[in-house]
Design a protein around this motif. Structure first.
Motif, PDB file in Angstrom:
ATOM      1  N   UNK A 407      39.244  27.647  31.407  1.00 29.83           N
ATOM      2  CA  UNK A 407      40.490  27.215  32.027  1.00 29.83           C
ATOM      3  C   UNK A 407      40.268  26.918  33.512  1.00 29.83           C
ATOM      4  N   UNK A 408      39.532  27.777  34.190  1.00 32.03           N
ATOM      5  CA  UNK A 408      39.217  27.549  35.601  1.00 32.03           C
ATOM      6  C   UNK A 408      38.429  26.255  35.757  1.00 32.03           C
ATOM      7  N   UNK A 409      37.494  26.015  34.829  1.00 32.75           N
ATOM      8  CA  UNK A 409      36.651  24.815  34.916  1.00 32.75           C
ATOM      9  C   UNK A 409      37.455  23.537  34.793  1.00 32.75           C
ATOM     10  N   UNK A 410      38.659  23.606  34.215  1.00 35.29           N
ATOM     11  CA  UNK A 410      39.486  22.418  34.041  1.00 35.29           C
ATOM     12  C   UNK A 410      40.291  22.075  35.298  1.00 35.29           C
ATOM     13  N   UNK A 411      40.206  22.904  36.325  1.00 39.49           N
ATOM     14  CA  UNK A 411      40.858  22.572  37.593  1.00 39.49           C
ATOM     15  C   UNK A 411      40.045  21.467  38.258  1.00 39.49           C
ATOM     16  N   UNK A 412      40.674  20.351  38.535  1.00 34.18           N
ATOM     17  CA  UNK A 412      39.927  19.170  38.990  1.00 34.18           C
ATOM     18  C   UNK A 412      39.588  19.198  40.471  1.00 34.18           C
ATOM     19  N   UNK A 413      40.415  19.857  41.257  1.00 33.68           N
ATOM     20  CA  UNK A 413      40.120  19.979  42.683  1.00 33.68           C
ATOM     21  C   UNK A 413      38.976  20.978  42.843  1.00 33.68           C
ATOM     22  N   UNK A 414      37.835  20.513  43.347  1.00 35.26           N
ATOM     23  CA  UNK A 414      36.649  21.368  43.375  1.00 35.26           C
ATOM     24  C   UNK A 414      36.817  22.583  44.270  1.00 35.26           C
ATOM     25  N   UNK A 415      37.427  22.388  45.431  1.00 36.06           N
ATOM     26  CA  UNK A 415      37.620  23.520  46.336  1.00 36.06           C
ATOM     27  C   UNK A 415      38.569  24.543  45.719  1.00 36.06           C
ATOM     28  N   UNK A 416      39.626  24.053  45.074  1.00 34.34           N
ATOM     29  CA  UNK A 416      40.580  24.949  44.432  1.00 34.34           C
ATOM     30  C   UNK A 416      39.933  25.653  43.240  1.00 34.34           C
ATOM     31  N   UNK A 417      39.083  24.930  42.519  1.00 35.76           N
ATOM     32  CA  UNK A 417      38.376  25.534  41.380  1.00 35.76           C
ATOM     33  C   UNK A 417      37.478  26.678  41.843  1.00 35.76           C
ATOM     34  N   UNK A 418      36.744  26.463  42.927  1.00 39.04           N
ATOM     35  CA  UNK A 418      35.886  27.523  43.457  1.00 39.04           C
ATOM     36  C   UNK A 418      36.707  28.736  43.874  1.00 39.04           C
ATOM     37  N   UNK A 419      37.876  28.474  44.489  1.00 43.11           N
ATOM     38  CA  UNK A 419      38.720  29.578  44.945  1.00 43.11           C
ATOM     39  C   UNK A 419      39.220  30.404  43.767  1.00 43.11           C
ATOM     40  N   UNK A 420      39.633  29.728  42.677  1.00 37.35           N
ATOM     41  CA  UNK A 420      40.128  30.479  41.527  1.00 37.35           C
ATOM     42  C   UNK A 420      38.988  31.140  40.756  1.00 37.35           C
ATOM     43  N   UNK A 421      37.808  30.584  40.801  1.00 33.84           N
ATOM     44  CA  UNK A 421      36.651  31.269  40.224  1.00 33.84           C
ATOM     45  C   UNK A 421      36.379  32.564  40.994  1.00 33.84           C
ATOM     46  N   UNK A 422      36.524  32.504  42.312  1.00 35.80           N
ATOM     47  CA  UNK A 422      36.334  33.691  43.146  1.00 35.80           C
ATOM     48  C   UNK A 422      37.397  34.743  42.821  1.00 35.80           C
ATOM     49  N   UNK A 423      38.645  34.272  42.654  1.00 33.54           N
ATOM     50  CA  UNK A 423      39.720  35.212  42.301  1.00 33.54           C
ATOM     51  C   UNK A 423      39.515  35.806  40.914  1.00 33.54           C
ATOM     52  N   UNK A 424      39.070  34.971  39.994  1.00 37.32           N
ATOM     53  CA  UNK A 424      38.825  35.453  38.634  1.00 37.32           C
ATOM     54  C   UNK A 424      37.801  36.577  38.649  1.00 37.32           C
ATOM     55  N   UNK A 425      36.742  36.425  39.455  1.00 32.26           N
ATOM     56  CA  UNK A 425      35.734  37.477  39.556  1.00 32.26           C
ATOM     57  C   UNK A 425      36.378  38.791  39.991  1.00 32.26           C
ATOM     58  N   UNK A 426      37.319  38.708  40.921  1.00 25.65           N
ATOM     59  CA  UNK A 426      38.001  39.925  41.366  1.00 25.65           C
ATOM     60  C   UNK A 426      38.929  40.487  40.309  1.00 25.65           C
ATOM     61  N   UNK A 427      39.636  39.615  39.595  1.00 26.08           N
ATOM     62  CA  UNK A 427      40.588  40.088  38.587  1.00 26.08           C
ATOM     63  C   UNK A 427      39.894  40.820  37.439  1.00 26.08           C
ATOM     64  N   UNK A 428      38.711  40.352  37.054  1.00 25.49           N
ATOM     65  CA  UNK A 428      38.003  40.996  35.926  1.00 25.49           C
ATOM     66  C   UNK A 428      36.979  42.012  36.408  1.00 25.49           C
ATOM     67  N   UNK A 429      36.835  42.162  37.722  1.00 27.81           N
ATOM     68  CA  UNK A 429      35.880  43.133  38.250  1.00 27.81           C
ATOM     69  C   UNK A 429      34.435  42.718  38.100  1.00 27.81           C
ATOM     70  N   UNK A 430      34.156  41.391  38.154  1.00 21.94           N
ATOM     71  CA  UNK A 430      32.768  40.924  38.069  1.00 21.94           C
ATOM     72  C   UNK A 430      32.043  41.271  39.367  1.00 21.94           C
ATOM     73  N   UNK A 431      30.859  41.862  39.298  1.00 23.12           N
ATOM     74  CA  UNK A 431      30.169  42.302  40.516  1.00 23.12           C
ATOM     75  C   UNK A 431      29.624  41.162  41.364  1.00 23.12           C
ATOM     76  N   UNK A 432      29.360  40.004  40.758  1.00 27.39           N
ATOM     77  CA  UNK A 432      28.740  38.893  41.483  1.00 27.39           C
ATOM     78  C   UNK A 432      29.651  37.664  41.394  1.00 27.39           C
ATOM     79  N   UNK A 433      30.503  37.494  42.425  1.00 28.82           N
ATOM     80  CA  UNK A 433      31.451  36.376  42.368  1.00 28.82           C
ATOM     81  C   UNK A 433      30.754  35.026  42.456  1.00 28.82           C
ATOM     82  N   UNK A 434      29.603  34.967  43.113  1.00 28.92           N
ATOM     83  CA  UNK A 434      28.873  33.701  43.214  1.00 28.92           C
ATOM     84  C   UNK A 434      28.435  33.206  41.842  1.00 28.92           C
ATOM     85  N   UNK A 435      28.042  34.141  40.964  1.00 30.42           N
ATOM     86  CA  UNK A 435      27.625  33.730  39.614  1.00 30.42           C
ATOM     87  C   UNK A 435      28.813  33.189  38.830  1.00 30.42           C
TER      88      UNK A 435
END
Length: 629
Positions: A407-435
């Motif tokens: 779902x995050x990958x379907x965000x077309x704005x690249x900067x916004x997609x990166x931001x929500x990927x970063x937030x997703x890492x926090x929401x699920x407790x992923x240790x490496x947000x860059x990955x």
């Protein structure tokens, strides 16, 4: 596509006097110099800065910058297309428009005549239904329905709510007596064809009239009241007709359009009573779809109201009855036009109440609070997916990440997609947000090096600035503006004197562009002025910035009494010419100083001769200028 003939558009512009049209919407008072002034209808202000100048049939607001002719005023105020505005004005001033034939061969005039008939039938039907609601004893269940939901008689009258009698031919007989035929009423969707005679489409139901942007009734929504109603559907809507396309109308838009434009916000709810509840609670930007889901045509309609062009300038808030409905609608939105979705928000009542129910239970303030608690659509949709999993365990966190990443990958704005990927890492407790960001980029098929796209400014803005006056001193800029003002408003008086001033005399790039536009339009000497001159100038302008400046210059009052205007025009033209000649003299003297007469006597003598001629010219200008003061 059908097109109004140019000569008819010109006739509408000429006959529709701008002060008469604008005064129907704005209180205008004399401001001197032939101008009228009032409070701008396009932005909030306490001191009038909205000017109308009837001599050139133009308006301009010096507060917000809106300006144009009588057609563009109606477009902006009523949120109409160009064609709709011309047609509305033509009706007001009694001009019969002619159209170019469409490709299908159907005469546009016939289509417009049919629309006029169908609109009139709907107007009469709406009045009939509204009268039935208040006067008929049969309509008691309808009045009770409204009362139980917190809507009194004044609310019903405001929204034009009506009642359709249970008899199958009551409305039909009424409209036949008004001169309509069964064929017209079937085409309008007001009647349905039975085995024998046509019958009323809406029977024994509460009726909501549906308006288009112009405020015309184009259809109806009808709510079931009786258990023995043959049609089980709770709501029955007008079918597709020549004037009603459910994918292109929003209930309540006629009431909400000005506040949507003013506040840059629209609230989309799910039903007619929800729109009523929101408006009565103070959320006057609420609209609803009519028997269909929110689609691209609805989005385009809201963009038009929000004045969305190249850059989105507003927010759309969707309300849903519950989390599941909201999540499914939000996820569907990822498939749409994300330039719109990226500025879209979601407001969900935790207990699954719609705005109407919420207002009944907790009052008006609760409806306003619901809208105020809106969340970005992207955040809502992604969090809704993530929250389905047990995030206290590694397995749940991994599953949530795998489910939400597409779902995050379907965000077309690249900067916004990166931001929500970063937030997703926090929401699920992923240790490496860059990955997580890398996985979202890979799923989207983009490079890690991709960055935010920079937008190129519009061509006119790029060339001229908005409005960039360069480094000229304020007094010179004021003089340049005065000269252009008289050239726009009194070209015959400015005449050859103005035409002799070259574009480089204007140090402001914007003013220079206006000067070039006047030259392209044929110059001042042979122009009578007035609306036709302004139309010529507007068509000759290359950029919106230039057209905007022309609009300003056309409505600014000339600071002189009518009897003194000829002398004033001559004075400012002479003064600018002198300033221009003086500037040329400075440059010529500098060139002369750089020229060695011993090495290039011919060039030196030529420059010296030009210098002497310019000095004589400047002295003459000064003497003539003294005579005009």
């Amino acid at each position: 596509m059908a097109r109004i003939r140019d000569e008819d558009i010109a006739a509408v512009r000429e006959r529709a006097q701008i002060e008469e049209i604008v005064s129907q919407y704005v209180t205008l008072r004399p401001a001197g110099g032939g101008s009228l002034k009032g409070l701008c209808p396009f932005h909030d202000e306490k001191t009038p800065s909205f000017n109308v100048r009837s001599q050139v049939n133009l308006f301009h607001c010096f507060g917000c910058g809106e300006g144009g002719d009588v057609i563009s005023f109606l477009q902006k105020y009523e949120h109409l297309t160009f064609t709709e505005a011309v047609e509305r004005l033509a009706d007001k001033v009694g001009i019969q428009l002619r159209y170019e034939e469409s490709r299908s061969g159907t005469a546009p005039r016939q289509s417009r005549e049919q629309r006029t008939r169908l609109i009139e039938a709907h107007r009469i039907a709406a009045e009939f239904y509204a009268d039935m609601l208040t006067s008929s004893t049969e309509a008691v269940p309808g009045r009770q329905f409204l009362d139980q939901r917190g809507f009194d008689r004044s609310a019903a009258e405001h929204f034009g709510i009506g009642y359709a009698p249970r008899g199958g031919e009551v409305l039909r007989r009424h409209l036949l007596q008004k001169g309509f035929s069964d064929s017209e009423l079937i085409t309008a969707g007001l009647l349905a064809q039975g085995r024998g005679a046509p019958y009323d489409r809406f029977r024994g139901r509460l009726i909501w009239p549906i308006h288009d942007l112009l405020g015309d009734v184009v259809g109806f929504g009808a709510r079931r009241l009786y258990d023995d109603d043959r049609i089980e559907a709770k709501y029955l809507n007008t079918p597709e007709t020549p004037i009603y396309k459910k994918s292109q109308v929003l209930y309540g838009v006629h009431y909400a359009k000005r506040e949507i434009a003013r506040s840059s916000q629209a609230v989309v709810v799910e039903g007619y009573t929800d729109v009523m509840a929101c408006h009565l609670a103070g959320v006057t930007t609420a609209v609803a779809t009519c028997g269909t889901s929110f689609g691209d045509d609805h989005a385009r309609l809201l963009r038009r109201l929000l004045r969305d062009q190249d850059e989105y300038r507003g927010q759309v808030i969707f309300t849903f009855d519950g989390d599941e409905a909201g999540r499914q609608a939000a996820i569907r939105a990822f498939e749409g036009d994300q330039r719109f979705v990226g500025q879209t928000y979601v407001a969900v009542e935790p207990n699954g109440l719609d705005p109407c129910e919420l207002r009944q239970r907790s009052g008006d303030a609760s409806v306003r609070e619901l809208i105020a608690r809106h969340r970005p659509l992207f955040e809502f949709a992604i969090r809704a997916l993530v929250d389905d999993f047990d995030l206290d365990h590694p397995e749940g966190r991994t599953q949530a990440l795998d489910k939400a990443l597409p779902l995050v990958a379907r965000i077309r704005d690249r900067a916004l997609r990166d931001e929500y990927a970063r937030r997703l890492a926090g929401w699920v407790g992923a240790p490496d947000e860059l990955s997580v960001i890398r996985r979202a980029r890979a799923a989207a098929g983009t490079s890690e090096r991709g960055g935010r796209r920079t937008e190129t400014p519009p061509a006119g803005q790029q060339a001229l600035g908005v409005p960039d006056h360069g480094s000229a001193d304020p007094q010179t800029l004021a003089l340049e503006r005065e000269v252009l003002r008289v050239a726009v408003q009194r070209p015959a008086l400015a005449g050859p004197g103005f035409d002799a001033i070259e574009p480089d005399a204007f140090q402001s790039p914007v003013f220079r562009a206006v000067r070039e536009t006047i030259a392209k339009a044929g110059g001042c000497a042979t122009q009578p002025g007035g609306a036709s001159w302004m139309d010529t100038l507007t068509r000759a302008a290359d950029h919106d910035v230039t057209r905007h400046m022309l609009s300003e210059l056309a409505v600014e009052p000339i600071p002189a009494d009518e009897t003194d205007i000829p002398r004033y025009v001559e004075s400012v033209v002479l003064r600018l010419t002198e300033v221009w000649v003086s500037r040329k003299l400075v440059g010529l003297k500098a060139r002369l100083q750089r020229t060695d007469p011993a090495e290039d006597v011919e060039t030196y003598n030529k420059l010296f001769g030009e210098l002497m001629a310019l000095e004589v010219h400047r002295r003459d200008l000064r003497e003539r200028g003294l005579g005009t003061t």
